[in-house]
Design a protein around this motif. Structure first.
Motif, PDB file in Angstrom:
ATOM      1  N   SER A  80       7.803  25.864 -20.670  1.00  0.00           N
ATOM      2  CA  SER A  80       8.705  26.879 -21.223  1.00  0.00           C
ATOM      3  C   SER A  80       8.551  26.870 -22.736  1.00  0.00           C
ATOM      4  CB  SER A  80      10.162  26.551 -20.894  1.00  0.00           C
ATOM      5  OG  SER A  80      10.411  26.723 -19.538  1.00  0.00           O
ATOM      6  N   PRO A  81       8.694  28.044 -23.390  1.00  0.00           N
ATOM      7  CA  PRO A  81       8.628  28.052 -24.850  1.00  0.00           C
ATOM      8  C   PRO A  81       9.727  27.155 -25.435  1.00  0.00           C
ATOM      9  CG  PRO A  81       8.595  30.281 -23.963  1.00  0.00           C
ATOM     10  CD  PRO A  81       8.883  29.368 -22.822  1.00  0.00           C
ATOM     11  N   VAL A  82       9.439  26.533 -26.562  1.00  0.00           N
ATOM     12  CA  VAL A  82      10.408  25.645 -27.202  1.00  0.00           C
ATOM     13  C   VAL A  82      11.757  26.341 -27.411  1.00  0.00           C
ATOM     14  CG1 VAL A  82      10.921  24.400 -29.333  1.00  0.00           C
ATOM     15  CG2 VAL A  82       8.632  24.304 -28.370  1.00  0.00           C
ATOM     16  N   VAL A  83      11.672  27.603 -27.813  1.00  0.00           N
ATOM     17  CA  VAL A  83      12.898  28.339 -28.116  1.00  0.00           C
ATOM     18  C   VAL A  83      13.773  28.488 -26.872  1.00  0.00           C
ATOM     19  CG1 VAL A  83      13.777  30.535 -28.912  1.00  0.00           C
ATOM     20  CG2 VAL A  83      11.723  29.567 -29.936  1.00  0.00           C
ATOM     21  N   HIS A 115      20.288  23.437 -33.070  1.00  0.00           N
ATOM     22  CA  HIS A 115      19.835  24.073 -34.316  1.00  0.00           C
ATOM     23  C   HIS A 115      18.720  23.266 -34.956  1.00  0.00           C
ATOM     24  CE1 HIS A 115      23.951  26.209 -34.939  1.00  0.00           C
ATOM     25  NE2 HIS A 115      23.381  26.483 -33.790  1.00  0.00           N
ATOM     26  N   LEU A 116      18.887  21.939 -34.923  1.00  0.00           N
ATOM     27  CA  LEU A 116      17.877  21.049 -35.501  1.00  0.00           C
ATOM     28  C   LEU A 116      16.519  21.299 -34.848  1.00  0.00           C
ATOM     29  CD1 LEU A 116      18.568  19.041 -37.695  1.00  0.00           C
ATOM     30  CD2 LEU A 116      18.585  17.244 -35.992  1.00  0.00           C
ATOM     31  N   LEU A 117      16.530  21.418 -33.538  1.00  0.00           N
ATOM     32  CA  LEU A 117      15.293  21.649 -32.798  1.00  0.00           C
ATOM     33  C   LEU A 117      14.692  23.006 -33.163  1.00  0.00           C
ATOM     34  CD1 LEU A 117      13.291  20.853 -30.558  1.00  0.00           C
ATOM     35  CD2 LEU A 117      14.849  21.877 -28.909  1.00  0.00           C
ATOM     36  N   LEU A 118      15.537  24.039 -33.154  1.00  0.00           N
ATOM     37  CA  LEU A 118      15.054  25.389 -33.436  1.00  0.00           C
ATOM     38  C   LEU A 118      14.482  25.490 -34.850  1.00  0.00           C
ATOM     39  CD1 LEU A 118      17.785  27.661 -31.846  1.00  0.00           C
ATOM     40  CD2 LEU A 118      15.387  27.581 -31.253  1.00  0.00           C
ATOM     41  N   PHE A 119      15.188  24.916 -35.827  1.00  0.00           N
ATOM     42  CA  PHE A 119      14.730  25.038 -37.207  1.00  0.00           C
ATOM     43  C   PHE A 119      13.486  24.190 -37.465  1.00  0.00           C
ATOM     44  CE2 PHE A 119      18.884  26.833 -37.673  1.00  0.00           C
ATOM     45  CZ  PHE A 119      18.650  27.861 -38.565  1.00  0.00           C
ATOM     46  N   THR A 120      13.413  23.029 -36.806  1.00  0.00           N
ATOM     47  CA  THR A 120      12.206  22.210 -36.944  1.00  0.00           C
ATOM     48  C   THR A 120      11.015  23.003 -36.452  1.00  0.00           C
ATOM     49  OG1 THR A 120      13.523  20.263 -36.501  1.00  0.00           O
ATOM     50  CG2 THR A 120      11.146  20.025 -36.331  1.00  0.00           C
ATOM     51  N   PHE A 121      11.198  23.642 -35.308  1.00  0.00           N
ATOM     52  CA  PHE A 121      10.103  24.412 -34.722  1.00  0.00           C
ATOM     53  C   PHE A 121       9.711  25.577 -35.631  1.00  0.00           C
ATOM     54  CE2 PHE A 121       8.586  27.808 -31.870  1.00  0.00           C
ATOM     55  CZ  PHE A 121       7.416  27.187 -31.490  1.00  0.00           C
ATOM     56  N   ARG A 122      10.713  26.262 -36.179  1.00  0.00           N
ATOM     57  CA  ARG A 122      10.424  27.424 -37.020  1.00  0.00           C
ATOM     58  C   ARG A 122       9.727  27.017 -38.321  1.00  0.00           C
ATOM     59  NH1 ARG A 122       8.947  30.278 -40.241  1.00  0.00           N
ATOM     60  NH2 ARG A 122       9.816  32.190 -41.101  1.00  0.00           N
ATOM     61  N   TYR A 123      10.166  25.927 -38.945  1.00  0.00           N
ATOM     62  CA  TYR A 123       9.691  25.646 -40.298  1.00  0.00           C
ATOM     63  C   TYR A 123       8.563  24.638 -40.377  1.00  0.00           C
ATOM     64  CZ  TYR A 123      12.803  28.906 -42.223  1.00  0.00           C
ATOM     65  OH  TYR A 123      13.373  30.101 -42.530  1.00  0.00           O
ATOM     66  N   ILE A 124       8.222  24.013 -39.240  1.00  0.00           N
ATOM     67  CA  ILE A 124       7.136  23.040 -39.296  1.00  0.00           C
ATOM     68  C   ILE A 124       5.843  23.740 -39.700  1.00  0.00           C
ATOM     69  CG2 ILE A 124       6.351  23.110 -36.890  1.00  0.00           C
ATOM     70  CD1 ILE A 124       6.759  19.870 -37.345  1.00  0.00           C
TER      71      ILE A 124
END
Lengths: 252, 243
Positions: A126-129, A146-155
């Motif tokens: 499944s997609p991370v999001v 949120h931590l997971l989502l933002f890590t994924f977005r900004y990595i």
């Protein structure tokens, strides 16, 4: 970079509700991680491999990741038989190999591979999001999600920033060597990356405030449990209970 | 909205970063509904700080700030007004934080209390208006620079603000995207403040340009940008003139 290699696919496991998948994966890891029985650990590997087959994952990227996981296990095989105290052993010069150490290394290897296969088939499909929102629906605290989502977005952004810094050093003739100059340069690079990421996080937060953020992210995808979901998740959960039950029966 | 209503009223506003020189120094500024103004000034002259002050991201230290006729003092006072003001950040990567375009554009409307369906529909309408509806399902970090800027603009417009603050909206963009942004801006029935070093663009989209110097707008503010000779960047290859 973070390419989601395994989300493409039409298999049963790709279709299943991510909430069910994450539930099974967590329960399975708990049972396998806590077991002392090589039979249960071995059963876990079989269960995980079956799931990987059902998900019909491409074998090459699976193999690469498998090799990576087992590099860590290799270290255990090098260290544990030599350092673990046990009654059975054989000696070669000054080196003492213990059978218990080898058995422990084998058990850990089985556990690691079983959990690895299971997560690959259930979580990586499944997609991370989507996974993040599934966790939110399962009651995981919003801050962690949120931590997971933002890590994924900004990595990705941080990686691009790192590449820019490295290029900036390289175009001015920087070649890594074993000397203080090299270490200092790398230290600057890491420091600069931290400072930049921190500054960016503040700008992102400001941008969110400007758009009325008040501590809540809204999920736009709807999850729905189908009959297929219920049946598949129930079968998987029963298999895991069977694995755990086997050990419990043997103890009592 | 009342005709000629004052949106921003700044009187003798001062601001300095901790330990720094005063960046804004007794600055006066007014913006009325429907007014379109540009701000020019050298790097580090406080233009971005000025926009962040209007948005309450920074708190002014002296002077008086009024938003829509209401006096605001602390940053907390701004919270209720932020969704009526749309700020377009310099760096689109700061603005776009959601995984997909549609989620990012819907983020503001959702915060305003709209339902998921309403927010989605509104987001699609705005994307269509900017001719970027095809980007809706794309992942934000994979967009090109121009696409990121257009999506950022969509995220701001989706909140249906009464005034826009744009921080160097054309920096690093190609002619086509620049023309598109100026077309969109000119078609809006909104007041806005544009910071830019791009004089042609300012002449195209604003009526009045203020020059920021030594922490305030120069006394002979309201300069009119005039015609001048300029270099054709591509030799004999034609380019569009906006004036």
């Amino acid at each position: 970079m973070l390419k989601e290699h395994f989300i493409q696919g039409k298999s049963l496991l790709h279709r299943l509700d991510p909430r069910g998948k994450v539930l099974v994966a967590c329960f399975f890891s708990l049972v396998v991680a806590l077991t002392h029985s090589p039979v249960v650990a071995g059963g876990g590997v079989v269960f995980g491999l079956l799931l990987v087959l059902i998900a019909r994952l491409p074998w090459r990227p699976v193999g690469r990741r498998l090799a990576l996981v087992n590099i860590f296990n290799l270290f255990l095989w090098l260290i544990l038989p030599l350092t673990y105290a046990g009654s059975h052993h054989w000696q070669w010069g000054a080196l003492v190999f213990s059978y218990e150490g080898a058995a422990l290394a084998a058990l850990i290897t089985l556990k690691a591979n079983g959990i690895f296969f299971c997560f690959l088939a259930l979580v990586a499909t499944s997609p991370v999001v989507t996974m993040a929102y599934a966790l939110q629906r399962l009651g995981v605290p919003a801050k962690l999600v949120h931590l997971l989502l933002f890590t994924f977005r900004y990595i990705h952004v941080i990686e691009q920033e790192r590449q820019r810094l490295v290029s900036a050093a390289v175009v001015r003739g920087f070649k890594p060597r074993v000397d203080l100059h090299t270490y200092r340069t790398y230290a600057y690079l890491v420091g600069m990356l931290l400072v930049k990421s921190f500054a960016r996080s503040q700008r992102v937060y400001e941008a969110m405030l400007c758009r009325g953020f008040h501590g809540r992210l809204y999920c736009m995808s709807e999850f729905s449990l189908t009959r297929e979901d219920v049946v598949a998740v129930a079968i998987m959960l029963l298999s895991v209970i069977f694995l755990g039950g086997y050990e419990w029966l043997k103890i009592s | 909205m009342v005709e000629n209503q004052l949106i921003f009223e700044l009187h003798q506003v001062c601001f300095a970063y901790p330990g720094g020189r005063p960046l804004l120094n007794n600055l006066d500024f007014h913006l009325r509904a429907g007014e379109k103004v540009g701000v020019v000034g050298s790097n580090g002259s406080g233009k971005t700080t000025f926009l962040h002050l209007l948005m309450g991201l920074l708190a002014h230290q002296q002077g008086e700030v009024k938003l829509f006729g209401n006096k605001v003092v602390s940053r907390h006072d701004f919270a209720g007004f932020r969704t009526r003001i749309g700020l377009l950040f310099q760096d689109a990567d700061d603005q776009l934080f959601s995984p997909t375009v549609i989620e990012d554009v819907a983020f503001g409307p959702l915060n305003q209390g709209k339902s998921v369906a309403e927010a989605k529909a509104l987001a699609m309408r705005v994307l269509a208006r900017l001719d970027i509806a095809h980007l809706a399902e794309r992942v934000t970090y994979q967009l090109s620079g121009g696409e990121k800027k257009m999506v950022s603009l969509a995220t701001v417009l989706a909140m249906e603000p009464e005034v826009l603050l744009l921080d160097e909206p054309t920096t690093g963009l190609d002619e086509a995207t620049r023309a598109k942004i100026s077309e969109v801006l000119k078609g809006l029935d909104l007041a806005y403040v544009v910071i830019s070093h791009d004089y042609d663009f300012l002449a195209d989209v604003t009526g009045l340009t203020y020059y920021m110097h030594e922490g305030r707008f120069a006394d002979d503010a309201g300069q009119v940008i005039h015609n001048h000779f300029h270099l054709h960047p591509f030799g004999s290859y034609p380019h569009q003139h906006s004036h």
